[in-house]
Design a protein around this motif. Structure first.
Motif, short mmCIF file in Angstrom:
data_model
loop_
_atom_site.label_atom_id
_atom_site.label_comp_id
_atom_site.label_asym_id
_atom_site.label_seq_id
_atom_site.Cartn_x
_atom_site.Cartn_y
_atom_site.Cartn_z
N ASP A 232 -27.24 3.19 -59.86
CA ASP A 232 -28.18 4.43 -59.43
C ASP A 232 -27.73 4.52 -57.88
N LEU A 233 -26.67 3.87 -57.49
CA LEU A 233 -26.23 4.23 -56.06
C LEU A 233 -24.63 3.82 -55.97
N VAL A 234 -23.77 4.36 -55.59
CA VAL A 234 -22.36 3.93 -55.60
C VAL A 234 -21.92 4.27 -54.13
N ILE A 235 -21.53 3.37 -53.40
CA ILE A 235 -21.10 3.36 -51.96
C ILE A 235 -19.57 3.18 -52.17
N VAL A 236 -18.91 4.16 -51.38
CA VAL A 236 -17.43 4.11 -51.54
C VAL A 236 -16.99 3.81 -50.00
N GLY A 237 -16.17 2.89 -50.10
CA GLY A 237 -15.56 2.10 -48.72
C GLY A 237 -14.04 2.03 -49.08
N ILE A 238 -13.21 3.06 -49.21
CA ILE A 238 -11.88 2.99 -49.36
C ILE A 238 -11.30 3.59 -48.22
N GLY A 239 -11.75 3.55 -46.97
CA GLY A 239 -10.80 3.89 -45.85
C GLY A 239 -11.22 5.42 -45.66
N ILE A 240 -10.34 6.11 -44.53
CA ILE A 240 -10.84 7.39 -43.87
C ILE A 240 -9.53 8.25 -44.09
N VAL A 241 -9.82 9.54 -44.07
CA VAL A 241 -8.87 10.69 -43.93
C VAL A 241 -8.89 11.03 -42.49
N PRO A 242 -7.72 11.02 -41.81
CA PRO A 242 -7.86 11.40 -40.29
C PRO A 242 -8.22 13.11 -40.19
N ALA A 243 -9.08 13.16 -39.26
CA ALA A 243 -9.37 14.64 -39.06
C ALA A 243 -8.65 15.36 -38.13
N GLY A 251 0.30 23.31 -35.09
CA GLY A 251 1.61 22.99 -35.00
C GLY A 251 2.01 21.92 -34.45
N ALA A 252 0.95 20.86 -34.24
CA ALA A 252 0.99 19.55 -33.78
C ALA A 252 1.91 18.55 -34.77
N ASP A 253 2.89 17.85 -34.19
CA ASP A 253 3.55 16.69 -34.91
C ASP A 253 2.61 15.69 -35.55
N CYS A 254 2.46 15.91 -36.81
CA CYS A 254 1.62 15.00 -37.52
C CYS A 254 2.26 14.21 -38.73
N ALA A 255 1.86 13.03 -39.23
CA ALA A 255 2.24 12.37 -40.31
C ALA A 255 0.76 11.68 -40.78
N ASN A 256 0.83 10.39 -40.78
CA ASN A 256 -0.47 9.70 -41.00
C ASN A 256 -1.46 9.89 -39.80
N GLY A 257 -1.85 10.94 -39.63
CA GLY A 257 -2.59 11.02 -38.35
C GLY A 257 -1.72 11.92 -37.40
N ALA A 273 -4.43 12.81 -28.10
CA ALA A 273 -5.33 12.41 -29.30
C ALA A 273 -5.46 10.85 -29.08
N ILE A 274 -6.57 10.31 -29.55
CA ILE A 274 -6.92 8.90 -29.47
C ILE A 274 -7.69 8.54 -30.67
N GLY A 275 -7.63 7.04 -30.72
CA GLY A 275 -8.74 6.43 -31.95
C GLY A 275 -8.02 6.60 -33.21
N ASP A 276 -8.98 6.66 -34.09
CA ASP A 276 -8.77 6.60 -35.50
C ASP A 276 -7.46 7.66 -36.07
N CYS A 277 -7.80 8.95 -35.36
CA CYS A 277 -6.88 9.75 -36.16
C CYS A 277 -5.49 9.71 -35.47
N ALA A 278 -5.09 8.94 -34.36
CA ALA A 278 -3.90 9.02 -33.55
C ALA A 278 -2.83 8.01 -34.14
N ALA A 279 -1.66 8.63 -34.59
CA ALA A 279 -0.41 7.76 -34.94
C ALA A 279 0.28 7.37 -33.79
N HIS A 280 0.18 6.11 -33.42
CA HIS A 280 1.13 5.79 -31.98
C HIS A 280 2.00 4.57 -32.47
N VAL A 281 3.22 4.27 -31.68
CA VAL A 281 3.96 3.38 -31.81
C VAL A 281 3.20 1.96 -30.97
N ASN A 282 3.27 0.99 -31.80
CA ASN A 282 2.44 -0.17 -31.48
C ASN A 282 3.17 -1.34 -31.01
N ASP A 283 3.20 -1.93 -29.87
CA ASP A 283 4.06 -3.08 -29.66
C ASP A 283 3.72 -4.53 -30.34
#
Length: 407
Positions: A232-243, A251-257, A273-283
């Motif tokens: 009688d309650l379903v909780i979905v926790g399968i990640g996010i879609v970048p906003a 026209g911003a360059d976007c891929a997975n974020g 852009a920062i945080g969950d929505c930002a696709a960045h090269v990570n060392d």
């Protein structure tokens, strides 16, 4: 209406940009545009302490209203940015308003990824991202007899732990063959699976959901083998879609974020852009382009942006770290274990205090620590240093991890 800096998104990252700008003596005008009506607040407690009723909402607010007023940060809440005009340096909100900017910081995070299946939008099917989500979940769970949690990542496991502690019957469904499969090694996955099962959670692995049953409200979850799990309650926790839709349209360059450089700048002029929505090269991901969904990443990138705006540019370079609270277990992670070729157990999981050290080609790349804060603190040091050590050295609990660092 125009501001020197407009921050879209009132989460951790957006709030941190504004706070750091004032700390850096930035005297220009600042506005935060937030889709929710609330002042910026902590997100992690939504599936933990706030959901469990252990913390009131005021205790998870990042700062009280007085703080923002004193620092002349204009809060434009209950507004969603629907369009960005890079040429005009302006954004349009869902109420038709236009806000001009000198610099724009996109800190919107993402929306819960929901199930694109029949019944996926039925009442009683709930994502976890906002205070409103958590409130709806709390209210529904009070009368729910059986709850199904879909997704064995941090959000799903944390929600299952809270609900179990509240005495609810919980079924947790994970499509992969282990929980935390995308973020941890098998040793840690198996430990948490056992913990949840020992607490009474009906945890099922390798199951696919075909549909959500119900008419005016959810009544069950239909699996691919035809079984219907009552709910009688379903909780979905399968990640996010970048906003990022308005940036894509602009026209911003976007891929997975939205793609950003090491200064968190997008391909559009004067837009960061920062945080969950930002696709960045990570060392710490061997130079791969990734998105990091964590408070630490949002805050670290916010600091890079704020310093850059005041002319103190320094590229983003911060070790990723995460945490999760489930039952009486505190999991702390430093680094990224993706691609590891060796996992060393340090301590005994039976004692419910241990660590897993991940190596790749002999170099320490990450560490997971369960109720082992000392290992975590020192583990961050050895991951940052890119320590090379033998499996025997890392497994020896009598030797502090920091003792393995070269003098």
């Amino acid at each position: 209406m125009r501001f020197d800096v407009v921050i879209v998104g009132a989460g951790h990252g957006g709030a941190q940009v504004a706070m750091m700008l004032r700390t850096q003596k930035f005297e220009g005008s600042i506005a935060i545009v937030g889709e929710e009506p609330e002042l910026p607040y902590e997100r992690p407690p939504l599936s933990k302490e706030y959901f469990a009723g252990e913390k009131e909402f005021e205790r998870i607010q990042l700062r009280p209203a007085k703080y923002w007023d004193e620092r002349a940060v204009t809060m434009l809440l209950g507004k969603r940015v629907v369009a960005v005009d890079p040429a005009a340096h302006s954004v349009t909100t869902d109420d038709g308003g236009t806000i001009g900017y000198g610099k724009l910081v996109w800190a919107t995070g993402g929306h819960p990824r929901m199930l694109p299946i029949p019944g996926g939008d039925l009442p009683g099917v709930q994502g976890v991202r906002t205070r409103a989500d958590a409130d709806a979940m709390k209210a529904a769970s009070e009368t729910a007899r059986q709850i199904v949690v879909i997704g064995g990542g941090y959000i799903g496991l944390e929600a299952a732990a809270v609900l179990n502690k509240a005495g609810k019957k919980v079924v947790l469904l994970e499509a992969l063959d282990r929980v935390l499969a995308r973020v941890a090694g098998e040793e840690l996955s198996r430990f948490y699976e056992k913990e949840h099962r020992d607490h009474g959670v009906d945890l099922r692995l390798g199951v696919c959901v075909d549909a959500i049953e119900g008419e005016s409200h959810v009544t069950g979850v239909r699996l691919s083998d035809g079984e219907i799990v009552p709910a009688d309650l379903v909780i979905v926790g399968i990640g996010i879609v970048p906003a990022i839709e308005p940036l894509v349209a602009a026209g911003a360059d976007c891929a997975n974020g939205v793609r950003v450089d090491r200064l968190c700048k997008t391909s559009l002029p004067d837009i960061y852009a920062i945080g969950d929505c930002a696709a960045h090269v990570n060392d710490f991901a061997e130079g791969a382009e990734i998105r990091l969904e964590s408070v630490q990443n949002a805050n670290d990138q916010a600091n890079v942006v704020a310093k850059g705006i005041v002319g103190d540019e320094a590229p983003y370079h911060a070790i990723p770290w995460f945490w999760s609270n489930q039952y009486d277990l505190k999991l702390q992670t430093a680094g990224l274990s993706t691609g590891h070729d060796q996992a060393m157990l340090r301590g005994d999981p039976a004692n419910r205090s241990f660590s897993v050290v991940y190596l790749k080609a002999g170099k320490v790349i990450a560490i997971d620590c369960v109720n082992a804060t000392k290992d975590y603190v020192q583990g961050r040091m050895i991951v940052t240093a890119g320590l090379r050590a033998t499996a025997e050295q890392l497994a020896d609990t009598e030797t502090p991890l920091k003792a393995l660092l070269p003098v």
